[in-house]
Design an enzyme around this catalytic site. Structure first.
Site, short mmCIF file in Angstrom:
data_model
loop_
_atom_site.label_atom_id
_atom_site.label_comp_id
_atom_site.label_asym_id
_atom_site.label_seq_id
_atom_site.Cartn_x
_atom_site.Cartn_y
_atom_site.Cartn_z
N TYR A 247 0.82 -1.22 0.00
CA TYR A 247 0.00 0.00 0.00
C TYR A 247 0.85 1.27 0.00
CZ TYR A 247 -3.03 3.59 2.13
OH TYR A 247 -3.68 4.75 2.43
N ASP B 130 9.55 -7.23 -4.50
CA ASP B 130 8.40 -7.51 -3.63
C ASP B 130 8.06 -8.99 -3.79
OD1 ASP B 130 5.85 -5.46 -2.49
OD2 ASP B 130 5.55 -7.63 -2.62
N ALA C 292 8.16 -5.74 4.74
CA ALA C 292 8.05 -6.16 6.15
C ALA C 292 6.67 -6.74 6.39
CB ALA C 292 8.25 -4.96 7.07
N SER D 138 3.55 -6.39 8.82
CA SER D 138 3.19 -5.13 9.48
C SER D 138 1.85 -5.12 10.22
CB SER D 138 3.21 -4.00 8.45
OG SER D 138 2.23 -4.24 7.48
N ASN E 204 11.14 -12.17 9.20
CA ASN E 204 10.86 -11.34 8.02
C ASN E 204 11.45 -9.95 8.15
OD1 ASN E 204 9.39 -13.35 6.83
ND2 ASN E 204 7.40 -12.54 7.46
N TYR F 85 5.79 -6.46 16.47
CA TYR F 85 5.91 -5.61 15.27
C TYR F 85 6.73 -4.35 15.59
CZ TYR F 85 4.58 -2.14 11.79
OH TYR F 85 4.63 -1.14 10.86
N HIS G 145 -7.71 -2.26 8.66
CA HIS G 145 -7.57 -0.82 8.93
C HIS G 145 -8.92 -0.11 8.91
CE1 HIS G 145 -3.62 -2.14 7.55
NE2 HIS G 145 -3.16 -1.26 8.42
N ARG H 82 -6.43 8.76 16.67
CA ARG H 82 -5.26 8.50 15.84
C ARG H 82 -4.98 9.71 14.94
NH1 ARG H 82 -4.96 5.20 18.97
NH2 ARG H 82 -4.72 2.95 18.81
N1 UFG Z 1 -10.69 0.33 14.73
C1 UFG Z 1 -12.02 0.08 15.05
N2 UFG Z 1 -12.71 -0.80 14.28
C2 UFG Z 1 -12.15 -1.46 13.22
C3 UFG Z 1 -10.78 -1.20 12.91
C4 UFG Z 1 -10.08 -0.30 13.69
O1 UFG Z 1 -12.56 0.65 16.00
O2 UFG Z 1 -12.83 -2.27 12.58
C5 UFG Z 1 -9.95 1.31 15.54
C6 UFG Z 1 -8.72 0.74 16.21
O3 UFG Z 1 -9.03 0.16 17.44
C7 UFG Z 1 -7.83 1.98 16.32
C8 UFG Z 1 -8.22 2.82 15.10
O4 UFG Z 1 -9.48 2.31 14.67
O5 UFG Z 1 -8.16 2.69 17.47
C9 UFG Z 1 -7.24 2.69 13.96
O6 UFG Z 1 -7.00 1.31 13.71
P1 UFG Z 1 -6.15 0.77 12.48
O7 UFG Z 1 -6.16 -0.73 12.56
O8 UFG Z 1 -6.63 1.39 11.23
O9 UFG Z 1 -4.70 1.36 12.76
P2 UFG Z 1 -3.75 1.20 14.05
O10 UFG Z 1 -3.77 2.52 14.75
O11 UFG Z 1 -4.08 0.02 14.86
O12 UFG Z 1 -2.35 0.86 13.39
C10 UFG Z 1 -1.74 1.62 12.37
C11 UFG Z 1 -0.94 0.67 11.47
C12 UFG Z 1 0.16 0.00 12.24
C13 UFG Z 1 1.00 1.04 12.93
C14 UFG Z 1 0.15 1.98 13.74
C15 UFG Z 1 1.00 3.09 14.27
O13 UFG Z 1 -1.80 -0.31 10.93
O14 UFG Z 1 0.97 -0.74 11.37
O15 UFG Z 1 -0.89 2.54 12.93
O16 UFG Z 1 0.22 4.13 14.72
F1 UFG Z 1 1.89 0.45 13.76
#
Ligand code: UFG
Length: 329
Positions: free
Chosen positions: A11, A31, A74, A76, A91, A140, A188, A220
């Protein structure tokens, strides 16, 4: 001279490949296509293989005159890393060790690295600065931090110059709609919400609404994937002009709750997007917001698309025209 981009079919990698090509750089991609998509490369010179394949790496470094490496390849996923730590060390850490060994063997001494806010763990201060403590809460994050340290020791030993970019939450898609975000399975937030708008899911689960935040859901810092790509380009310019090992946060410095993200998606898609509140997801810090002042002052980086609505609009444009992603039309 060419730039080798590992993980360039993923991505963030594919958006960086496109951005570098748009800037007139000569790019080569390596890749393994475990998560990446060849269609996202739009015809860029491409080797299918792993960074752990030293013979292949050596062949690439011999065949092409590589000036620098942009290293994305990586594993991730935070949750997956907790279940499979050995895979992540293999990895990410071992893979990078092999890549760097071949770089040094072939006298390539500049690398821009895809690091993460997950290196900080539960933050002590908001916004987070690069000098804040790093206590990852997942394998990670640990592996990304180990790689940052590997680079520092390799600077001392071999003169390798690295710029590590700690991304916060990458989101959005190419503003022209040429490529976008497609993970299987999707984990995500923004693409999941857009899948509801496309009728592919019934609702979005909000993982916890009892955090110490303004509406109880996690905060976030969402950053446009093309702004991340631009930061890699500026990091390369910095290495070209003034090669020094450094670490920079990349974010907008502004936080949005999960509920605010969903509301923005409602506005952009005109879909009601039903939600259900479920349990907290293990390992989620309540709030992650970047201070990106260092990247601004030292790289001259300023996000072009800081508005969450624009980020979601660009993501939506791609998802609407590619509702089943790259492979499944
Ligand atoms: N979330 C929900 N419902 C979902 C998916 C996510 O409520 O169905 C929430 C998560 O709990 C989190 C927020 O939305 O609070 C964002 O979640 P993401 O999974 O989109 O992203 P993350 O913050 O968990 O992680 C991302 C990257 C990681 C990285 C991190 C660093 O995916 O690789 O940011 O900030 F390490």
């Amino acid at each position: 001279m060419s730039i080798l981009i590992t993980g360039g079919a993923g991505y963030i990698g594919s958006h960086t490949v496109l951005y570098f090509r748009d800037q007139g750089e000569d790019v080569i991609v390596l890749d393994n296509l475990e998560k990446g998509h060849e269609q996202a490369l739009l015809g860029t010179t491409f080797y299918k293989g792993s960074i752990q394949d030293e013979a292949l790496l050596s062949q690439i470094f011999k065949k092409h005159t590589i000036e620098a490496v942009i290293h994305f390849a990586a594993s991730s996923l935070v949750g997956e890393s907790v279940a499979k730590p050995l895979d992540y060390y293999e990895n990410n850490v071992l893979g990078t060790q092999k890549l760097v060994k071949q770089m040094i063997n072939h006298d390539v001494k500049q690398i821009v690295f895809s690091s993460t806010a997950a290196t900080y763990g539960e933050p002590k201060n908001i916004p987070i600065q690069e000098t804040d403590p790093t206590n990852p809460t997942s394998p990670y994050g640990e592996t990304k931090l180990a790689i940052e340290k590997l680079f520092q020791w390799c600077d001392e030993a071999y003169g390798l110059k690295s710029i590590c970019l700690r991304y916060f939450n990458a989101a959005g898609a190419d503003p022209q709609g040429r490529i976008g975000e497609d993970h299987t399975p999707e984990s995500h937030l923004i693409p999941i919400v857009l899948q509801v708008a496309l009728g592919q899911r019934k609702n979005v689960q909000i993982f916890g609404d009892d955090y110490q935040t303004k509406d109880g859901s996690c905060v976030r810092d969402y950053i446009h994937v093309i702004d991340l790509a631009a930061a890699h380009f500026l990091a390369l310019q910095k290495l070209r002009q003034d090669p020094k090992t450094a670490i920079y946060n990349l974010g907008n410095g502004k936080g949005f709750t999960v509920k605010e993200v969903i509301e923005t998606c409602r506005v952009v898609t005109s879909h009601p997007i039903p939600t259900v509140v479920s349990d907290r997801r293990a390992g989620d810090p309540a709030t992650l917001i970047a201070s990106a002042e260092l990247a601004a002052s030292e790289l001259g980086w300023k996000p072009n698309y800081p508005e969450l609505e624009t980020i979601v609009q660009h993501a939506w444009k791609w998802h609407e025209s590619n509702p089943t992603g790259y492979n499944k039309k």
